[in-house]
Design an enzyme around this catalytic site. Structure first.
Site, PDB file in Angstrom:
ATOM      1  N   CYS A   2      64.519  47.018  24.286  1.00 40.59           N
ATOM      2  CA  CYS A   2      65.937  46.625  24.286  1.00 40.59           C
ATOM      3  C   CYS A   2      66.115  45.191  24.785  1.00 40.59           C
ATOM      4  CB  CYS A   2      66.723  47.538  25.203  1.00 40.59           C
ATOM      5  SG  CYS A   2      66.565  49.266  24.794  1.00 40.59           S
ATOM      6  N   ARG A  27      61.783  41.437  20.038  1.00 40.34           N
ATOM      7  CA  ARG A  27      61.329  42.463  20.987  1.00 40.34           C
ATOM      8  C   ARG A  27      61.243  43.842  20.345  1.00 40.34           C
ATOM      9  NH1 ARG A  27      62.340  41.003  26.431  1.00 40.34           N
ATOM     10  NH2 ARG A  27      62.953  43.111  26.935  1.00 40.34           N
ATOM     11  N   TRP A  74      66.307  49.778  21.561  1.00 39.75           N
ATOM     12  CA  TRP A  74      65.072  50.427  21.091  1.00 39.75           C
ATOM     13  C   TRP A  74      65.188  51.845  21.605  1.00 39.75           C
ATOM     14  CZ3 TRP A  74      60.438  52.292  23.478  1.00 39.75           C
ATOM     15  CH2 TRP A  74      59.353  52.430  22.604  1.00 39.75           C
ATOM     16  N   ASN A 100      69.217  48.295  29.748  1.00 42.33           N
ATOM     17  CA  ASN A 100      67.784  48.388  29.412  1.00 42.33           C
ATOM     18  C   ASN A 100      67.158  49.303  30.442  1.00 42.33           C
ATOM     19  OD1 ASN A 100      68.103  46.571  27.391  1.00 42.33           O
ATOM     20  ND2 ASN A 100      66.824  44.952  28.291  1.00 42.33           N
ATOM     21  N   GLY A 101      66.209  50.152  30.013  1.00 46.55           N
ATOM     22  CA  GLY A 101      65.504  51.018  30.961  1.00 46.55           C
ATOM     23  C   GLY A 101      65.729  52.487  30.630  1.00 46.55           C
ATOM     24  N   GLU A 481      40.179  45.514  18.815  1.00 49.41           N
ATOM     25  CA  GLU A 481      41.352  44.658  18.588  1.00 49.41           C
ATOM     26  C   GLU A 481      41.649  44.516  17.106  1.00 49.41           C
ATOM     27  OE1 GLU A 481      43.733  43.726  20.150  1.00 49.41           O
ATOM     28  OE2 GLU A 481      44.561  42.066  19.016  1.00 49.41           O
ATOM     29  N   LYS A 485      45.177  45.600  15.346  1.00 49.85           N
ATOM     30  CA  LYS A 485      45.971  44.658  14.537  1.00 49.85           C
ATOM     31  C   LYS A 485      46.330  45.291  13.200  1.00 49.85           C
ATOM     32  CE  LYS A 485      47.331  42.156  16.804  1.00 49.85           C
ATOM     33  NZ  LYS A 485      46.962  42.663  18.063  1.00 49.85           N
ATOM     34  N   GLU A 488      48.808  48.408  13.605  1.00 50.28           N
ATOM     35  CA  GLU A 488      50.176  48.212  14.107  1.00 50.28           C
ATOM     36  C   GLU A 488      51.059  47.431  13.146  1.00 50.28           C
ATOM     37  OE1 GLU A 488      50.874  45.827  17.599  1.00 50.28           O
ATOM     38  OE2 GLU A 488      49.032  44.731  17.303  1.00 50.28           O
ATOM     39  N   HIS A 504      26.640  58.827  15.832  1.00 53.65           N
ATOM     40  CA  HIS A 504      26.998  59.966  16.689  1.00 53.65           C
ATOM     41  C   HIS A 504      28.257  60.648  16.188  1.00 53.65           C
ATOM     42  CE1 HIS A 504      23.855  58.809  19.459  1.00 53.65           C
ATOM     43  NE2 HIS A 504      24.301  57.560  19.402  1.00 53.65           N
ATOM     44  N   LYS A 603      57.920  44.440  21.340  1.00 49.79           N
ATOM     45  CA  LYS A 603      57.063  43.367  21.820  1.00 49.79           C
ATOM     46  C   LYS A 603      56.710  43.564  23.287  1.00 49.79           C
ATOM     47  CE  LYS A 603      54.730  39.586  21.824  1.00 49.79           C
ATOM     48  NZ  LYS A 603      53.384  39.599  21.186  1.00 49.79           N
TER      49      LYS A 603
HETATM   50  C1  AGP Z   1      49.441  44.109  20.709  1.00 52.13           C
HETATM   51  O1  AGP Z   1      49.397  43.560  19.407  1.00 52.13           O
HETATM   52  C2  AGP Z   1      50.612  45.018  20.906  1.00 52.13           C
HETATM   53  N1  AGP Z   1      51.826  44.361  20.643  1.00 52.13           N
HETATM   54  C3  AGP Z   1      50.587  45.745  22.241  1.00 52.13           C
HETATM   55  O2  AGP Z   1      49.416  46.526  22.260  1.00 52.13           O
HETATM   56  C4  AGP Z   1      50.588  44.855  23.505  1.00 52.13           C
HETATM   57  O3  AGP Z   1      49.353  44.172  23.615  1.00 52.13           O
HETATM   58  C5  AGP Z   1      50.735  45.785  24.724  1.00 52.13           C
HETATM   59  O4  AGP Z   1      51.980  46.435  24.632  1.00 52.13           O
HETATM   60  C6  AGP Z   1      50.633  45.040  26.066  1.00 52.13           C
HETATM   61  O5  AGP Z   1      51.665  44.102  26.144  1.00 52.13           O
HETATM   62  P1  AGP Z   1      51.578  42.978  27.316  1.00 52.13           P
HETATM   63  O6  AGP Z   1      50.346  42.160  27.036  1.00 52.13           O
HETATM   64  O7  AGP Z   1      52.841  42.196  27.194  1.00 52.13           O
HETATM   65  O8  AGP Z   1      51.461  43.696  28.638  1.00 52.13           O
END
Ligand code: AGP
Length: 608
Positions: A2, A27, A74, A100-101, A481, A485, A488, A504, A603
């Protein structure tokens, strides 16, 4: 996650609120709304969907007034609908709030209110707060809010307006960031400094349990006892210019291409050639104390967790220190037995991730020294850690983290150099590492020349439904990673594994429709990864290899090869991750995805 924007001043609030909401779109959200006041009239406009949908609605139904609040939601409690969008009204509609929260005890509070005859118009936890404030027998808005806050369990960043005090905007913070923007004849409130980029040059970051009271010509900060606080007024790091995509079609692509420059910014002023070590201004831990440290915990989430995994190899190799890497969401509840000479390092782009913040606070509560590697100046984690290192990657707007990851790894490499040189690493080893780091930005620039090759590969493989990413040692975290990528932003299933783990179990997945991406540059485990690659090839699995320039042998074995510059083993994560970022980007585009704002994601995850 949010977003909140608030305004009080001499201008019409509506355009200021909309501009702020557009700055907060990155965000991640699923509905948006604004509320403005003109004297005794309240104007609330809110819609499920994008900020653009809200703007269209406002074009038909303007919201007049020089004071207002706005929100991008959100969804946590209740679906993404018009009725659940913020702002929410309390009482007879004389209180309006955005939040927010998460209020964890909202259900019990809601039941009590309903038993008292209060009628609810949404499924949100936020509406409970609005009704509680409205029910305080108080014309003083600050006092009414102050009485409600102790009733709430959970987290909140609030912005509140009242018809009883039409010129006053009140904010309150516990666990969800709020920043006050100071103007001339106008003042602003936001959940993220980037929303203030067009308007304010000076800001105040609220701390937990603080309230702010804004009018057009004044502002002040109160603690929970209503004592006035003299806060630190800080310059707002000018982010407006960097908040546009420029010549790029998406923030993510722009940020992938910004990595060489971002890396230069991370290295600048921190490589101490004279002493063959690294230098940091904000660790706030003396060398003598650091020499007593005998164990490191790296804690993070998501992509930052993958950077932490690279850090584990770096600290073990160069500082010869035992390292544990912990998912922050697990570590915060695990109550690990740690001795007093264990340091906890939180790694985070946003500096607001709830799980990482909680892990940091739990570590501080137990008396451990804490550091934060963070990209957002003034963020909560940056302010609460004992010391830290800013990533200097610049604002990262795309939900998929890219330049923050490479800068996290670079900062971890410099920290490992620094810790190592406090112990046993020789000056020659230090000098070598410094030279390798200094060469990196240009090597990443060279790596970006693989872009067209990647686009061609993406066209061949975009329709596959499962991918495997495989690497060893420093490149195992990069395999994770690369898989994240792709997952997501394209919504295609992908898994990362240590290459040797294939036999395995995961080898059973291999068939002609399951591409395997092998990270196989020339390094200490090259031959072993080659064997793993052959195991997959023998079973008919398509192979994409990320390999070292000049390696002709790999071309005989892989279906596709992308070449990257040959760099030292411990810096190979920084060059090999770039093709994987580009591959995910182009496959997602071919799948028609919203690359910068993928579905269901935010984000900065400021809720558990
Ligand atoms: C990464 O591409 C994602 N957006 C997500 O995994 C992100 O890395 C994770 O939420 C941690 O966020 P931060 O680095 O702001 O703590």
């Amino acid at each position: 996650m949010c977003g909140i924007i608030g305004y009080v001043g001499f201008r019409e609030a509506e355009p200021v609120l909309l501009q702020g909401l557009r700055r907060l779109e990155y965000r991640g959200y699923d509905s948006a709304g604004v509320a403005t006041l003109t004297g005794a009239n309240l104007h609330v406009r809110k819609k499920a969907g994008r900020v653009a949908d809200l703007a269209d609605h406002l074009h038909k139904h303007p919201a007049p007034g020089c004071i207002g609040i706005g929100h991008t939601r959100w969804a946590t409690h209740g679906g993404a609908t018009d009725r659940n969008a913020h702002p929410h009204l309390g009482g007879k509609g004389d209180i309006v709030i955005v939040h927010n929260g998460v209020i964890e005890n909202y259900a019990a509070l809601k039941s009590q209110l309903q038993a008292d005859g209060v009628v609810f118009h949404s499924d949100t936890d936020t509406e409970v707060i609005a009704h509680l404030i409205a029910r305080q027998d108080e014309d003083d808005l600050v006092e009414a809010i102050r009485r409600v806050l102790p009733l709430l369990k959970g987290t909140y960043g609030l912005a509140v307006l009242s018809l009883r005090e039409p010129g006053v905007l009140v904010g309150a913070r516990l666990g969800s960031p709020l920043v006050l923007g100071i103007g001339d004849g106008e003042n602003f409130l936001a959940s993220d400094p980037s929303a203030l980029a067009d308007h304010a040059e000076r800001v105040v970051y609220l701390d937990d349990h603080q309230l702010c009271v804004l009018t057009a010509d004044d502002w002040h900060i109160l603690d929970r006892d209503r004592t006035r606080i003299t806060p630190e007024v800080q310059p707002l790091v000018n982010t407006a210019a960097s908040l546009d995509t420029g010549v790029f079609s998406h923030y993510m692509l722009k940020e992938i291409y910004e990595q060489p420059e971002a890396l230069e910014n991370a290295l600048r002023g921190r490589l101490d050639e004279a002493n063959a070590t690294a230098h940091f201004g904000g660790l706030n831990l003396e060398p003598q104390r650091l020499r007593q440290i005998d164990r490191i915990i790296l804690t993070a989430c998501g992509t930052s967790y993958h950077a932490a995994l690279v850090g584990e190899y770096l600290f073990e190799e160069f500082a010869r220190m035992p390292v544990e890497v912990e998912y922050a969401s697990e570590f915060r509840y695990r109550n690990s037995p740690l001795d007093r000479n264990t340091i906890v390092i939180a790694i985070t782009q946003s500096g607001e991730t709830a799980d990482t913040l909680a892990a940091l606070r739990e570590s501080k509560r137990k008396g451990h020294p804490t550091l934060a590697l963070c990209n957002v100046v003034g963020s909560t984690i940056a302010r609460e850690a004992d010391g830290g290192v800013y990533l200097h990657a610049g604002p990262e707007i795309g939900v998929a983290s890219t330049k923050a990851f490479t800068n996290q790894v670079a900062v971890l490499a410099m920290l490992a150099l620094y810790f190592g040189r406090l112990r046993h690493l020789s000056s020659l080893q230090g000098e070598q590492m410094i030279r390798e780091l200094q060469a990196l930005p240009d090597q990443i620039r060279r790596t970006l020349s693989c872009h067209e090759r990647i686009q061609s590969i993406a066209r061949q493989y975009a329709w596959k439904r499962n991918f495997l990413y495989l690497g060893r040692q420093y490149l195992f975290p990069v395999a994770l990673e690369g898989a994240l990528k792709l997952k997501e932003i394209s919504y295609i299933h992908a898994e990362g594994y240590p290459a040797a783990e294939m036999k395995h179990g995961p080898l059973a997945l291999i068939d002609a429709d399951t591409p395997s991406v092998f990270l196989v540059p020339r390094n200490s485990v090259y031959d072993k990864v080659l064997s793993n690659l052959e195991e997959v090839k023998a079973r008919g699995g398509p192979i994409l290899a990320i390999a070292s320039e000049g390696d002709d042998e790999i071309a005989e074995r892989a279906d596709e090869v992308v070449y990257v510059p040959q760099v030292a083993d411990h810096l190979q994560p920084l060059v090999t991750v770039v093709p994987l970022q580009l591959l995910a980007y182009h496959i997602a585009l071919l799948c028609g995805r919203d690359v910068d704002k993928p579905r269901n994601l935010a984000k900065s995850v400021t809720v558990e």
